[in-house]
Design a protein around this motif. Structure first.
Motif, short mmCIF file in Angstrom:
data_model
loop_
_atom_site.label_atom_id
_atom_site.label_comp_id
_atom_site.label_asym_id
_atom_site.label_seq_id
_atom_site.Cartn_x
_atom_site.Cartn_y
_atom_site.Cartn_z
N VAL A 18 1.01 -1.42 -0.02
CA VAL A 18 -0.05 -0.01 -0.03
C VAL A 18 1.01 1.41 -0.12
O VAL A 18 0.80 2.31 -0.62
N ARG A 19 1.89 1.32 1.07
CA ARG A 19 2.70 2.43 0.93
C ARG A 19 3.54 2.59 -0.25
O ARG A 19 3.82 3.79 -0.45
N ASN A 20 3.86 1.62 -1.09
CA ASN A 20 4.43 1.78 -2.40
C ASN A 20 3.58 1.91 -3.75
O ASN A 20 3.93 1.78 -4.75
N GLY A 21 2.34 2.00 -3.33
CA GLY A 21 1.18 2.18 -4.43
C GLY A 21 1.00 1.04 -5.27
O GLY A 21 0.50 0.87 -6.37
N GLN A 22 1.46 -0.38 -4.89
CA GLN A 22 1.29 -1.51 -5.34
C GLN A 22 -0.08 -2.08 -4.88
O GLN A 22 -0.12 -3.45 -4.35
N LEU A 23 -1.25 -1.50 -5.20
CA LEU A 23 -2.47 -1.96 -4.75
C LEU A 23 -2.91 -3.05 -5.70
O LEU A 23 -3.59 -4.01 -5.05
N ARG A 24 -2.48 -3.27 -6.98
CA ARG A 24 -2.73 -4.41 -7.81
C ARG A 24 -2.32 -5.91 -7.08
O ARG A 24 -3.11 -6.61 -6.75
N ARG A 25 -1.24 -5.84 -6.16
CA ARG A 25 -0.64 -6.80 -5.54
C ARG A 25 -1.61 -7.18 -4.36
O ARG A 25 -1.93 -8.60 -4.05
N MET A 29 -3.78 -10.65 -3.64
CA MET A 29 -3.91 -11.60 -2.57
C MET A 29 -5.15 -11.56 -1.96
O MET A 29 -5.35 -12.54 -1.05
N GLY A 30 -6.26 -11.03 -2.64
CA GLY A 30 -7.54 -11.37 -1.97
C GLY A 30 -8.37 -10.31 -1.29
O GLY A 30 -9.25 -10.41 -0.76
N LEU A 31 -7.54 -9.09 -1.11
CA LEU A 31 -8.06 -8.10 -0.31
C LEU A 31 -8.89 -6.80 -1.38
O LEU A 31 -8.34 -6.68 -2.35
N GLU A 32 -10.11 -6.51 -0.83
CA GLU A 32 -11.08 -5.88 -1.66
C GLU A 32 -10.79 -4.16 -1.05
O GLU A 32 -10.03 -3.85 -0.17
N PRO A 33 -10.98 -3.27 -2.17
CA PRO A 33 -10.67 -1.84 -1.97
C PRO A 33 -11.14 -1.39 -0.52
O PRO A 33 -10.72 -0.59 0.05
N GLU A 34 -12.61 -2.06 -0.19
CA GLU A 34 -13.07 -1.43 0.94
C GLU A 34 -12.19 -1.87 2.21
O GLU A 34 -11.99 -1.10 3.11
N VAL A 35 -11.73 -2.97 2.10
CA VAL A 35 -10.96 -3.60 3.17
C VAL A 35 -9.17 -2.77 3.35
O VAL A 35 -8.96 -2.77 4.38
N LEU A 36 -8.98 -2.59 2.08
CA LEU A 36 -7.69 -1.67 2.24
C LEU A 36 -7.95 -0.37 2.78
O LEU A 36 -7.23 0.19 3.36
#
Length: 234
Positions: A18-25, A29-36
């Motif tokens: 997240v800190r490095n902007g690698q949201l696709r990873r 991994m199975g995490l949805e945008p709401e969880v992030l």
């Protein structure tokens, strides 16, 4: 409450992504945008970090682990020998036989080295070339005192022959034919051994005659095509 080590490790990796902007990873991994979005809150992080319940599963690809370990255990000399064999035209079958490489491993190695596997029929070569091949091979076998039981040493001798016949001194004439590949040379050596022509004392004491194309076809089973240059006959 006791932490679960695997939860802590995965959460640390998620925050790093997240800190490095690698949201696709993170999505992979199975995490949805709401969880992030919730993970931006310290209370949510603390809950996931300290829960005794494991909220992630990790599987190990055993075959890949073995492949990596086996690759790491190869000596530098063996790696150089594999690369040398590929440059001289070794087939996938040969590399499987001598080094235990899978077809996928061989394809990857060729790709990394920029080598294209040749396909098609083995080209015919003259009796003079065959006699030259026989002389070079028997001379090197005697010079290095190689045992027929030492298959790797036998392969090394075949590579020396291929390198000699590929040298500029062997291709002086402008119309000189393309040098024989290691696959062709190895196949010819195996045919001499099957015929009992080597060691010479066990044969007839003379140069073997190169079989004609017609003879080769007559020895094949009906409907069996000529072998591809990259695939020697069994």
């Amino acid at each position: 409450m006791s932490k679960t080590p695997i939860n802590e490790a995965i959460l640390s990796q998620v925050l790093h992504n997240v800190r490095n902007g690698q949201l696709r990873r993170c999505f992979e991994m199975g995490l949805e945008p709401e969880v992030l979005a919730q993970l931006q809150q310290p209370s949510a992080l603390s809950l996931l970090l300290n829960t005794p319940v494991s909220w992630c599963n990790v599987t190990i690809d055993g075959e890949m682990v073995k492949k990596i370990l086996n690759s790491a255990q190869r000596s530098d000399g063996e790696v150089r020998m594999i690369e040398r064999a590929l440059r001289l035209g070794a087939t996938t079958h040969m590399l499987q036989q001598f080094f235990g490489l899978s077809p996928q491993d061989v394809a990857l190695q060729r790709l990394m080295m920029g080598i294209t596997a040749r396909r098609g029929r083995w080209r015919e070569f003259s009796e003079e070339t065959d006699a030259d091949l026989w002389y070079r091979w028997t001379h090197l076998m005697k010079e290095h005192q190689v045992s027929l039981a030492d298959s790797v040493a036998m392969l090394d001798i075949a590579m020396l022959v291929a390198e000699e016949m590929k040298s500029p001194d062997s291709l002086v004439a402008e119309d000189a034919p393309e040098p024989l590949s290691l696959a062709v040379i190895w196949h010819r050596i195996q045919s001499w051994l099957r015929e009992g022509l080597y060691p010479p004392s066990q044969g007839h004491g003379q140069l073997p005659r190169k079989p004609s194309a017609g003879t080769k076809l007559a020895q094949r089973k009906p409907g069996q095509s000529s072998p591809a240059e990259g695939d020697p006959e069994p």
